[in-house]
Scaffold this motif. Structure first.
Motif, PDB file in Angstrom:
ATOM      1  N   ASP A  71       0.858  -1.181   0.000  1.00 48.57           N
ATOM      2  CA  ASP A  71       0.000   0.000   0.000  1.00 48.57           C
ATOM      3  C   ASP A  71       0.896   1.234   0.000  1.00 48.57           C
ATOM      4  OD1 ASP A  71      -1.761   2.057   0.360  1.00 48.57           O
ATOM      5  OD2 ASP A  71      -2.646   1.266   2.213  1.00 48.57           O
ATOM      6  N   LEU A  72       1.160   1.778  -1.172  1.00 49.07           N
ATOM      7  CA  LEU A  72       2.084   2.899  -1.340  1.00 49.07           C
ATOM      8  C   LEU A  72       1.393   4.260  -1.255  1.00 49.07           C
ATOM      9  CD1 LEU A  72       4.213   1.370  -4.253  1.00 49.07           C
ATOM     10  CD2 LEU A  72       4.702   1.327  -1.792  1.00 49.07           C
ATOM     11  N   MET A 101      -0.225  -3.875  -5.782  1.00 43.63           N
ATOM     12  CA  MET A 101       0.190  -2.572  -5.264  1.00 43.63           C
ATOM     13  C   MET A 101      -0.949  -1.579  -5.327  1.00 43.63           C
ATOM     14  SD  MET A 101       3.949  -2.088  -6.767  1.00 43.63           S
ATOM     15  CE  MET A 101       4.799  -3.569  -7.244  1.00 43.63           C
ATOM     16  N   VAL A 102      -1.073  -0.813  -4.253  1.00 48.16           N
ATOM     17  CA  VAL A 102      -2.017   0.294  -4.208  1.00 48.16           C
ATOM     18  C   VAL A 102      -1.157   1.545  -4.377  1.00 48.16           C
ATOM     19  CG1 VAL A 102      -3.828   1.430  -2.893  1.00 48.16           C
ATOM     20  CG2 VAL A 102      -3.425  -1.035  -2.588  1.00 48.16           C
ATOM     21  N   VAL A 103      -1.447   2.300  -5.433  1.00 46.06           N
ATOM     22  CA  VAL A 103      -0.556   3.404  -5.805  1.00 46.06           C
ATOM     23  C   VAL A 103      -1.316   4.726  -5.951  1.00 46.06           C
ATOM     24  CG1 VAL A 103       1.089   1.885  -6.979  1.00 46.06           C
ATOM     25  CG2 VAL A 103      -0.776   2.894  -8.289  1.00 46.06           C
ATOM     26  N   THR A 104      -0.563   5.793  -5.804  1.00 39.98           N
ATOM     27  CA  THR A 104      -1.075   7.135  -6.053  1.00 39.98           C
ATOM     28  C   THR A 104      -0.861   7.453  -7.531  1.00 39.98           C
ATOM     29  OG1 THR A 104       1.066   8.100  -5.550  1.00 39.98           O
ATOM     30  CG2 THR A 104      -0.496   7.876  -3.709  1.00 39.98           C
ATOM     31  N   PRO A 105      -1.534   8.477  -8.058  1.00 38.64           N
ATOM     32  CA  PRO A 105      -1.298   8.848  -9.458  1.00 38.64           C
ATOM     33  C   PRO A 105       0.176   9.130  -9.783  1.00 38.64           C
ATOM     34  CG  PRO A 105      -3.338   9.836  -8.723  1.00 38.64           C
ATOM     35  CD  PRO A 105      -2.691   9.219  -7.504  1.00 38.64           C
ATOM     36  N   PRO A 106       0.947   9.827  -8.928  1.00 42.77           N
ATOM     37  CA  PRO A 106       2.357  10.048  -9.277  1.00 42.77           C
ATOM     38  C   PRO A 106       3.168   8.744  -9.349  1.00 42.77           C
ATOM     39  CG  PRO A 106       1.671  11.646  -7.628  1.00 42.77           C
ATOM     40  CD  PRO A 106       0.555  10.638  -7.754  1.00 42.77           C
ATOM     41  N   ILE A 107       2.890   7.792  -8.454  1.00 44.64           N
ATOM     42  CA  ILE A 107       3.622   6.520  -8.513  1.00 44.64           C
ATOM     43  C   ILE A 107       3.202   5.730  -9.741  1.00 44.64           C
ATOM     44  CG2 ILE A 107       3.989   4.296  -7.370  1.00 44.64           C
ATOM     45  CD1 ILE A 107       3.867   5.828  -4.692  1.00 44.64           C
ATOM     46  N   ARG A 108       1.917   5.726 -10.058  1.00 39.62           N
ATOM     47  CA  ARG A 108       1.452   5.045 -11.280  1.00 39.62           C
ATOM     48  C   ARG A 108       2.125   5.663 -12.508  1.00 39.62           C
ATOM     49  NH1 ARG A 108      -3.016   1.913 -12.637  1.00 39.62           N
ATOM     50  NH2 ARG A 108      -3.942   2.234 -10.572  1.00 39.62           N
ATOM     51  N   ARG A 109       2.234   6.992 -12.519  1.00 34.82           N
ATOM     52  CA  ARG A 109       2.869   7.686 -13.641  1.00 34.82           C
ATOM     53  C   ARG A 109       4.348   7.275 -13.760  1.00 34.82           C
ATOM     54  NH1 ARG A 109       0.432  11.991 -12.933  1.00 34.82           N
ATOM     55  NH2 ARG A 109       1.727  12.931 -11.341  1.00 34.82           N
ATOM     56  N   MET A 110       5.032   7.201 -12.622  1.00 34.99           N
ATOM     57  CA  MET A 110       6.438   6.795 -12.660  1.00 34.99           C
ATOM     58  C   MET A 110       6.579   5.369 -13.197  1.00 34.99           C
ATOM     59  SD  MET A 110       9.216   6.381  -9.659  1.00 34.99           S
ATOM     60  CE  MET A 110      10.708   7.241 -10.030  1.00 34.99           C
ATOM     61  N   LEU A 111       5.731   4.461 -12.746  1.00 32.10           N
ATOM     62  CA  LEU A 111       5.799   3.083 -13.234  1.00 32.10           C
ATOM     63  C   LEU A 111       5.488   3.015 -14.727  1.00 32.10           C
ATOM     64  CD1 LEU A 111       4.121   1.245 -10.223  1.00 32.10           C
ATOM     65  CD2 LEU A 111       6.564   1.302 -10.815  1.00 32.10           C
ATOM     66  N   THR A 112       4.604   3.880 -15.196  1.00 32.52           N
ATOM     67  CA  THR A 112       4.291   3.937 -16.627  1.00 32.52           C
ATOM     68  C   THR A 112       5.481   4.471 -17.424  1.00 32.52           C
ATOM     69  OG1 THR A 112       1.944   4.237 -16.160  1.00 32.52           O
ATOM     70  CG2 THR A 112       2.712   4.919 -18.343  1.00 32.52           C
ATOM     71  N   ILE A 113       6.123   5.493 -16.920  1.00 31.86           N
ATOM     72  CA  ILE A 113       7.278   6.080 -17.612  1.00 31.86           C
ATOM     73  C   ILE A 113       8.389   5.050 -17.797  1.00 31.86           C
ATOM     74  CG2 ILE A 113       9.183   7.745 -17.335  1.00 31.86           C
ATOM     75  CD1 ILE A 113       7.045   9.646 -16.108  1.00 31.86           C
ATOM     76  N   VAL A 114       8.614   4.222 -16.765  1.00 29.43           N
ATOM     77  CA  VAL A 114       9.683   3.225 -16.865  1.00 29.43           C
ATOM     78  C   VAL A 114       9.197   1.913 -17.481  1.00 29.43           C
ATOM     79  CG1 VAL A 114      11.058   4.226 -15.006  1.00 29.43           C
ATOM     80  CG2 VAL A 114       9.424   2.422 -14.471  1.00 29.43           C
ATOM     81  N   GLY A 115       7.936   1.875 -17.923  1.00 33.86           N
ATOM     82  CA  GLY A 115       7.417   0.714 -18.641  1.00 33.86           C
ATOM     83  C   GLY A 115       7.004  -0.453 -17.756  1.00 33.86           C
ATOM     84  N   LEU A 116       6.723  -0.203 -16.478  1.00 32.36           N
ATOM     85  CA  LEU A 116       6.378  -1.284 -15.553  1.00 32.36           C
ATOM     86  C   LEU A 116       4.914  -1.270 -15.113  1.00 32.36           C
ATOM     87  CD1 LEU A 116       9.589  -1.265 -13.339  1.00 32.36           C
ATOM     88  CD2 LEU A 116       8.931  -2.962 -15.058  1.00 32.36           C
ATOM     89  N   GLN A 117       4.090  -0.482 -15.772  1.00 30.11           N
ATOM     90  CA  GLN A 117       2.690  -0.356 -15.355  1.00 30.11           C
ATOM     91  C   GLN A 117       1.937  -1.680 -15.463  1.00 30.11           C
ATOM     92  OE1 GLN A 117       3.954   0.871 -18.140  1.00 30.11           O
ATOM     93  NE2 GLN A 117       2.533   0.571 -19.822  1.00 30.11           N
ATOM     94  N   LEU A 137      -6.998   0.466  -1.421  1.00 35.53           N
ATOM     95  CA  LEU A 137      -6.677  -0.767  -0.707  1.00 35.53           C
ATOM     96  C   LEU A 137      -7.864  -1.723  -0.698  1.00 35.53           C
ATOM     97  CD1 LEU A 137      -4.783  -2.515   0.968  1.00 35.53           C
ATOM     98  CD2 LEU A 137      -5.464  -1.192   2.986  1.00 35.53           C
ATOM     99  N   ASP A 138      -9.062  -1.207  -0.500  1.00 35.27           N
ATOM    100  CA  ASP A 138     -10.247  -2.071  -0.490  1.00 35.27           C
ATOM    101  C   ASP A 138     -10.361  -2.876  -1.776  1.00 35.27           C
ATOM    102  OD1 ASP A 138     -10.931  -1.170   2.006  1.00 35.27           O
ATOM    103  OD2 ASP A 138     -12.513   0.177   1.316  1.00 35.27           O
ATOM    104  N   ASP A 139     -10.070  -2.250  -2.909  1.00 33.65           N
ATOM    105  CA  ASP A 139     -10.148  -2.956  -4.191  1.00 33.65           C
ATOM    106  C   ASP A 139      -9.099  -4.061  -4.271  1.00 33.65           C
ATOM    107  OD1 ASP A 139     -12.228  -1.265  -4.938  1.00 33.65           O
ATOM    108  OD2 ASP A 139     -10.897   0.116  -6.001  1.00 33.65           O
ATOM    109  N   ALA A 140      -7.896  -3.790  -3.786  1.00 36.26           N
ATOM    110  CA  ALA A 140      -6.832  -4.800  -3.804  1.00 36.26           C
ATOM    111  C   ALA A 140      -7.181  -5.974  -2.891  1.00 36.26           C
ATOM    112  CB  ALA A 140      -5.506  -4.170  -3.385  1.00 36.26           C
TER     113      ALA A 140
END
Length: 124
Positions: free
Chosen positions: A60-61, A88-104, A113-116
């Motif tokens: 839960d990030l 992983m439960v992520v915020t928009p900035p963390i999701r964006r970072m994972l997308t930029i590095v190709g790991l989304q 968290l409830d959804d996870a």
């Protein structure tokens, strides 16, 4: 429902990590900043959770305000060590970072968290 913490709080240099058990999963909750000074605290919290051999590990990030590239390295190492389903439960900035590095698409990403927790385990 999330139970009492499984372990004492791990804390140093602007990052605290706790773990809780919830519906057959272990949820790791880092709060603070993940950078070179704190990566070992996050890795230690994840390793402690993995030692319990959960069917599902949820990171839960949402309490992480800064997630540097070293944090991505910690996630990759966790995936390599993980013999369970990793979410992983992520915020928009963390999701964006994972997308930029190709790991989304490397992990199951959730906004809440409830959804996870509600997602049935792929391992049965």
């Amino acid at each position: 429902m999330i139970s009492d913490p499984l372990r004492p709080r791990r804390e140093a240099g602007g990052l605290a990590v706790t773990s809780t058990a919830a519906d057959g999963a272990i949820v790791v909750h880092p709060v603070g900043e993940v950078d070179m000074a704190t990566e070992d605290i996050l890795a230690s919290g994840i390793d402690a959770a993995l030692n319990d051999k959960p069917a599902v590990l949820i990171l839960d990030l949402t309490g992480v305000g800064f997630f540097g590239s070293v944090g991505v390295s910690v996630l990759i190492r966790a995936q390599q060590r993980c013999d369970c389903e990793l979410r992983m439960v992520v915020t928009p900035p963390i999701r964006r970072m994972l997308t930029i590095v190709g790991l989304q698409n490397a992990w199951q990403l959730f906004d809440r968290l409830d959804d996870a927790l509600r997602m049935p385990s792929a391992k049965g």
